[in-house]
Design a protein around this motif. Structure first.
Motif, PDB file in Angstrom:
ATOM      1  N   GLY A 185      -7.911   3.161   4.201  1.00 56.71           N
ATOM      2  CA  GLY A 185      -7.723   2.090   5.332  1.00 56.71           C
ATOM      3  C   GLY A 185      -6.624   1.083   5.060  1.00 56.71           C
ATOM      4  O   GLY A 185      -6.017   0.764   5.939  1.00 56.71           O
ATOM      5  N   GLY A 186      -6.542   0.761   3.642  1.00 54.03           N
ATOM      6  CA  GLY A 186      -5.302  -0.127   3.406  1.00 54.03           C
ATOM      7  C   GLY A 186      -4.169   0.513   3.774  1.00 54.03           C
ATOM      8  O   GLY A 186      -3.222  -0.161   3.984  1.00 54.03           O
ATOM      9  N   ALA A 187      -3.874   1.641   3.162  1.00 54.14           N
ATOM     10  CA  ALA A 187      -2.694   2.396   3.419  1.00 54.14           C
ATOM     11  C   ALA A 187      -2.278   2.476   4.850  1.00 54.14           C
ATOM     12  O   ALA A 187      -1.053   2.194   5.333  1.00 54.14           O
ATOM     13  N   ASN A 188      -3.228   2.789   5.550  1.00 55.16           N
ATOM     14  CA  ASN A 188      -3.064   2.945   7.052  1.00 55.16           C
ATOM     15  C   ASN A 188      -2.509   1.682   7.535  1.00 55.16           C
ATOM     16  O   ASN A 188      -1.412   1.633   8.439  1.00 55.16           O
ATOM     17  N   ILE A 189      -3.330   0.545   7.473  1.00 51.80           N
ATOM     18  CA  ILE A 189      -3.117  -0.884   8.384  1.00 51.80           C
ATOM     19  C   ILE A 189      -1.557  -1.245   7.543  1.00 51.80           C
ATOM     20  O   ILE A 189      -0.914  -1.838   8.240  1.00 51.80           O
ATOM     21  N   LEU A 190      -1.417  -1.051   6.192  1.00 49.77           N
ATOM     22  CA  LEU A 190      -0.105  -1.493   5.537  1.00 49.77           C
ATOM     23  C   LEU A 190       1.178  -0.996   6.220  1.00 49.77           C
ATOM     24  O   LEU A 190       1.906  -1.595   6.271  1.00 49.77           O
ATOM     25  N   VAL A 191       1.148   0.478   6.628  1.00 46.20           N
ATOM     26  CA  VAL A 191       2.159   1.004   6.984  1.00 46.20           C
ATOM     27  C   VAL A 191       2.286   0.663   8.291  1.00 46.20           C
ATOM     28  O   VAL A 191       3.292   0.387   8.797  1.00 46.20           O
ATOM     29  N   ILE A 192       1.208   0.614   9.361  1.00 47.89           N
ATOM     30  CA  ILE A 192       1.442   0.270  10.582  1.00 47.89           C
ATOM     31  C   ILE A 192       2.019  -1.270  10.494  1.00 47.89           C
ATOM     32  O   ILE A 192       2.967  -1.422  11.300  1.00 47.89           O
TER      33      ILE A 192
END
Length: 321
Positions: A185-192
């Motif tokens: 989840g952290g990787a997903n929203i950080l990249v976004i």
């Protein structure tokens, strides 16, 4: 909202990485794995988990600049920033034999990445060779550790840094599951958030990857090194950084290239990988002169890091005009 995404992503990555790492260590102990091997493999992979998730996520979403910049920037942060911070807390003294072995492997891995950057691509077969090289190195290190008590003791100290691990099977499973959810989840929203900011402000993805994303995914290494330095386990502080740089190149880029080919942008290939290589080579004389990083050395590393970060402003269109 994009800045909130980045902050939330960094928090989730840090918490998820910490929880999953403690769960993995607890699981390894339950399975009877030796502390030396836990330090060599589980902690090495665990502290690099945020970089792996972010790099894979960025590559799959067609942002290769962000993916490559994350790894290169993390390695630069590891050497210049994290060792600089650790060295200011306490002079970092390392174990000579472990340094020669692991340090040589780190230099070779970074030299390999520099060579691949000149070709402009990392493709499947190269990624497979990188991952195979890491596995071979870990197997060789395991047998070397069995022969040399001093290096085995170093990896055991690494395990000691991770205290308060769960002992109940249910809690261990929950730690691993929740940690992985946090990482994904952290990787997903950080990249976004990072990509949206880069797009809206006209900042190149490579610059975002080399700064905010790289620093954020290096938080586990920063925390581990700071704690080790405060506890005077200074050889562990250096070992954390050397091992993380090695894993970043061979495992993260290797695994990602096996999933999807990675194109390396010209600015990263012609500037940043050479900064990474220079930082790596500069670390050698600092350590080999007396096998330690004193506070003056640490200050030099920190100044070099902030000079490099400042130089990235020249890559932002219109900012320096």
């Amino acid at each position: 909202m994009d800045f909130i995404y980045i902050i939330a992503g960094l928090v989730l990555l840090f918490v998820g990485g910490e929880i999953s790492l403690r769960g993995a260590i607890a699981l390894a102990k339950k399975l009877g794995v030796s502390p030396a091997i836990i330090g060599l493999t589980v902690i090495g992979f665990g502290t690099s988990a945020p970089e792996l998730l972010v790099t894979v996520k960025a590559a799959l979403h067609g942002q290769p600049d962000l993916a490559i910049a994350n790894v290169v920037g993390s390695n630069i942060s590891n050497i210049l920033l994290i060792l600089g911070v650790g060295g200011l807390i306490c002079p970092l003294v390392c174990e000579p034999k472990a340094l020669r072995r692991d340090g040589t492997a780190m230099v070779l891995a970074m030299a390999l990445l520099t060579g691949l950057a000149m070709t402009g691509w990392i493709v499947f077969w190269q990624g497979a060779m990188m991952l195979s090289a890491l596995v071979a190195y870990l197997v060789w290190s395991y047998y070397q550790d069995k022969k040399q008590d001093n290096t085995a003791e170093l990896h055991e100290k690494e395990t000691e840094e991770m205290q308060n691990v769960p002992e109940n099977w249910f809690v261990i499973s929950a730690f691993i599951l929740l940690g992985l959810i946090g990482l994904v989840g952290g990787a997903n929203i950080l990249v976004i958030g990072a990509v949206n900011i880069a797009t809206s402000f006209g900042i190149p993805e490579s610059v975002i990857g080399l700064t905010i994303v790289a620093l954020g995914t290096s938080l586990p290494e920063l925390a581990a090194t700071a704690v080790a330095a405060m506890r005077r386990h200074t050889d562990v502080a250096i070992g954390n950084v050397v091992g993380s740089c090695l894993f970043n190149v061979l495992s993260i880029l290797g695994i990602t290239a096996m999933i999807t080919p990675l194109e390396i942008a010209d600015d990263i290939a012609h500037i940043d990988v050479w900064v990474m290589m220079a930082a790596c080579l500069a670390l050698g004389p600092l350590l080999l002169k007396d096998y330690k990083i004193c506070r003056w050395d640490a200050a030099f590393l920190l100044v070099a890091y902030f000079v490099y970060i400042g130089s990235l402003a020249f890559r932002i269109p219109g900012l320096m005009s």
